[in-house]
Write a protein that holds these residues in place. Structure first.
Motif, PDB file in Angstrom:
ATOM      1  N   ILE A  27       0.844  -1.210   0.000  1.00  0.00           N
ATOM      2  CA  ILE A  27       0.000   0.000   0.000  1.00  0.00           C
ATOM      3  C   ILE A  27       0.878   1.260   0.000  1.00  0.00           C
ATOM      4  N   LEU A  31       0.853   4.277  -2.725  1.00  0.00           N
ATOM      5  CA  LEU A  31       0.606   5.674  -2.336  1.00  0.00           C
ATOM      6  C   LEU A  31       1.770   6.568  -2.753  1.00  0.00           C
ATOM      7  N   ALA A  59      -6.217   2.302  -6.250  1.00  0.00           N
ATOM      8  CA  ALA A  59      -7.082   2.430  -5.068  1.00  0.00           C
ATOM      9  C   ALA A  59      -7.906   1.156  -4.823  1.00  0.00           C
ATOM     10  N   PRO A  60      -8.507   0.554  -5.878  1.00  0.00           N
ATOM     11  CA  PRO A  60      -9.258  -0.690  -5.618  1.00  0.00           C
ATOM     12  C   PRO A  60      -8.363  -1.826  -5.127  1.00  0.00           C
ATOM     13  N   ILE A  62      -5.814  -1.410  -3.156  1.00  0.00           N
ATOM     14  CA  ILE A  62      -5.614  -1.127  -1.726  1.00  0.00           C
ATOM     15  C   ILE A  62      -6.839  -1.589  -0.930  1.00  0.00           C
ATOM     16  N   VAL A  63      -8.023  -1.276  -1.425  1.00  0.00           N
ATOM     17  CA  VAL A  63      -9.262  -1.712  -0.758  1.00  0.00           C
ATOM     18  C   VAL A  63      -9.266  -3.240  -0.611  1.00  0.00           C
ATOM     19  N   LEU A  66      -6.742  -4.496   2.072  1.00  0.00           N
ATOM     20  CA  LEU A  66      -7.248  -4.256   3.433  1.00  0.00           C
ATOM     21  C   LEU A  66      -8.325  -5.284   3.782  1.00  0.00           C
ATOM     22  N   GLN A  67      -9.161  -5.598   2.811  1.00  0.00           N
ATOM     23  CA  GLN A  67     -10.230  -6.569   3.052  1.00  0.00           C
ATOM     24  C   GLN A  67      -9.656  -7.967   3.304  1.00  0.00           C
TER      25      GLN A  67
END
Lengths: 87, 87
Positions: A27, A31, A59-60, A62-63, A66-67
């Motif tokens: 991540i 960034l 960004a997706p 990264i989502v 995290l999930q």
């Protein structure tokens, strides 16, 4: 055994720690790329399209990562109890 | 007691789980804003500056919140052992 009695071992925790460390690095890399492109686009507007498409790609990801960690944590902790505020 | 014998309780794990859930929500919100601005800037170039400044503000906040969770995890697991590859 009841939930109160469940524990996780040091070893399992180290596995979670390592997994989180890997996710955090990837991540942070994503960034860093976004930030570099943002700075460039502030000087050279022709970088704006590259910035937008990079954010929309990364960004997706990264989502998702995290999930993925949420799932790893839930496997150890059990599903998050209802009624705990999350935001 | 040795590291091998250390365990963390279900209750402590739920605290970590809740903390991560909060961090994940705030990161997802920041990413959603960045993605919306990216889509807008692809249609209207005047949004590019807003996109760049938003990324430059929010990306460091994401880095900080991931680091904050690393610290919470390390407090429970002990510092990450050397020699474990992180990327």
């Amino acid at each position: 055994m009841s939930d109160q009695e469940r524990t996780i071992s040091q070893e399992e925790l180290v596995v979670l720690q390592k997994k989180f460390s890997e996710i955090k690095h990837s991540i942070n890399n994503a960034l860093a790329v976004m930030m570099a492109l943002s700075e460039m686009s502030q000087r050279r507007p022709d970088y704006s399209e590259k910035l937008a498409s990079t954010v929309l790609t990364k960004a997706p990801q990264i989502v998702s990562s995290l999930q993925e960690f949420t799932q790893a944590l839930n496997e150890k902790a059990g599903p998050k109890p209802e009624g705990i505020p999350t935001a």
